[in-house]
Structure formats: structure tokens, C-alpha cells
Design a protein around this motif. Structure first.
Motif, PDB file in Angstrom:
ATOM      1  N   THR A 115       0.808  -1.230   0.000  1.00  0.00           N
ATOM      2  CA  THR A 115       0.000   0.000   0.000  1.00  0.00           C
ATOM      3  C   THR A 115       0.833   1.269   0.000  1.00  0.00           C
ATOM      4  OG1 THR A 115      -0.123   0.101   2.415  1.00  0.00           O
ATOM      5  CG2 THR A 115      -1.888  -1.097   1.260  1.00  0.00           C
ATOM      6  N   ILE A 126       1.575   2.677   2.739  1.00  0.00           N
ATOM      7  CA  ILE A 126       1.180   3.327   3.994  1.00  0.00           C
ATOM      8  C   ILE A 126       2.201   2.933   5.059  1.00  0.00           C
ATOM      9  CG2 ILE A 126      -0.619   3.443   5.770  1.00  0.00           C
ATOM     10  CD1 ILE A 126      -2.651   2.712   3.588  1.00  0.00           C
ATOM     11  N   ILE A 170      -0.645   2.108   9.623  1.00  0.00           N
ATOM     12  CA  ILE A 170      -1.381   0.839   9.570  1.00  0.00           C
ATOM     13  C   ILE A 170      -1.920   0.508  10.964  1.00  0.00           C
ATOM     14  CG2 ILE A 170      -1.145  -1.674   9.273  1.00  0.00           C
ATOM     15  CD1 ILE A 170      -1.195  -0.420   6.569  1.00  0.00           C
ATOM     16  N   LEU A 189      -8.254  -4.297   3.485  1.00  0.00           N
ATOM     17  CA  LEU A 189      -7.180  -3.460   2.948  1.00  0.00           C
ATOM     18  C   LEU A 189      -7.557  -2.913   1.569  1.00  0.00           C
ATOM     19  CD1 LEU A 189      -4.363  -2.605   3.894  1.00  0.00           C
ATOM     20  CD2 LEU A 189      -3.452  -4.567   2.672  1.00  0.00           C
ATOM     21  N   LYS A 190      -8.116  -3.778   0.733  1.00  0.00           N
ATOM     22  CA  LYS A 190      -8.553  -3.350  -0.595  1.00  0.00           C
ATOM     23  C   LYS A 190      -9.675  -2.320  -0.504  1.00  0.00           C
ATOM     24  CE  LYS A 190      -9.124  -5.991  -4.054  1.00  0.00           C
ATOM     25  NZ  LYS A 190      -9.487  -7.071  -4.972  1.00  0.00           N
ATOM     26  N   LEU A 207     -10.228  -0.206   1.917  1.00  0.00           N
ATOM     27  CA  LEU A 207      -9.647   1.054   2.390  1.00  0.00           C
ATOM     28  C   LEU A 207      -8.990   1.819   1.253  1.00  0.00           C
ATOM     29  CD1 LEU A 207      -8.817   2.790   4.939  1.00  0.00           C
ATOM     30  CD2 LEU A 207      -6.631   1.627   4.717  1.00  0.00           C
ATOM     31  N   THR A 208      -8.209   1.136   0.454  1.00  0.00           N
ATOM     32  CA  THR A 208      -7.481   1.813  -0.613  1.00  0.00           C
ATOM     33  C   THR A 208      -8.375   2.165  -1.797  1.00  0.00           C
ATOM     34  OG1 THR A 208      -6.752  -0.306  -1.508  1.00  0.00           O
ATOM     35  CG2 THR A 208      -5.248   0.820  -0.011  1.00  0.00           C
ATOM     36  N   SER A 209      -9.460   1.434  -2.007  1.00  0.00           N
ATOM     37  CA  SER A 209     -10.331   1.741  -3.148  1.00  0.00           C
ATOM     38  C   SER A 209     -11.301   2.874  -2.846  1.00  0.00           C
ATOM     39  CB  SER A 209     -11.103   0.502  -3.581  1.00  0.00           C
ATOM     40  OG  SER A 209     -12.020   0.113  -2.592  1.00  0.00           O
ATOM     41  N   GLN A 210     -11.568   3.191  -1.589  1.00  0.00           N
ATOM     42  CA  GLN A 210     -12.498   4.271  -1.270  1.00  0.00           C
ATOM     43  C   GLN A 210     -11.905   5.645  -1.552  1.00  0.00           C
ATOM     44  OE1 GLN A 210     -12.394   5.191   3.405  1.00  0.00           O
ATOM     45  NE2 GLN A 210     -13.164   3.169   2.964  1.00  0.00           N
ATOM     46  N   ASN A 211     -10.577   5.701  -1.740  1.00  0.00           N
ATOM     47  CA  ASN A 211      -9.930   6.973  -2.033  1.00  0.00           C
ATOM     48  C   ASN A 211      -9.880   7.270  -3.523  1.00  0.00           C
ATOM     49  OD1 ASN A 211      -9.443   7.535   0.652  1.00  0.00           O
ATOM     50  ND2 ASN A 211      -7.526   6.413   0.660  1.00  0.00           N
ATOM     51  N   GLU A 212     -10.380   6.358  -4.344  1.00  0.00           N
ATOM     52  CA  GLU A 212     -10.327   6.561  -5.803  1.00  0.00           C
ATOM     53  C   GLU A 212     -11.480   7.394  -6.280  1.00  0.00           C
ATOM     54  OE1 GLU A 212     -10.074   2.706  -7.565  1.00  0.00           O
ATOM     55  OE2 GLU A 212      -8.031   2.452  -6.930  1.00  0.00           O
TER      56      GLU A 212
END
Length: 64
Positions: free
Chosen positions: A24, A26, A31, A56-57, A59-64
Motif C-alpha cells: 500500500t 502506507i 497501519i 485493505l482493498k 480502504l485503498t479503493s475508497q480513495n479513488e
């Protein structure tokens, strides 16, 4: 080695903290903050802390 179609689509169920940091970008401390706040779902297996990959996925996809 021959790869089957279903093997290419497999994702891990969990990853260790160090792996989460590496994939990530991060920081390790961030973390742990995300774990404390409940933004990342974890499973404890003995002394190992494993982060659920789907969490984890998400979390990172909501910022797209």
C-alpha cells in the motif's frame, strides 16, 4: 509450472503488517492507527497480526 485459470484469480485472505506496508505504501505506524480505529479488520493467530486483505482493498479503493 502450468497455471490454471482459477489460480490466477486467487487473492490472499490475510496479509502480515509488513506486507500491507509494502503493497500500500502506507507507513507501519499508520497501519496500526487504522487497526486501532477499526478501519482495518485484523485476525490474531498466536502472536501474528494478520490484516484481512478485503479490508485493505476496501480502504485503498475508497480513495479513488
Amino acid at each position: 509450472m502450468i497455471k490454471r485459470g482459477w489460480e490466477k484469480k486467487l487473492e490472499p485472505l490475510t496479509v502480515r503488517i509488513a506486507t500491507a506496508v509494502r503493497i500500500t505504501g502506507i507507513s507501519r505506524s499508520r497501519i496500526y492507527e487504522l487497526i486501532q480505529s477499526g478501519d482495518l479488520d485484523v485476525v490474531k493467530v498466536g502472536r501474528a497480526t494478520l490484516i484481512q486483505y478485503a479490508s485493505l482493498k476496501a480502504l485503498t479503493s475508497q480513495n479513488e
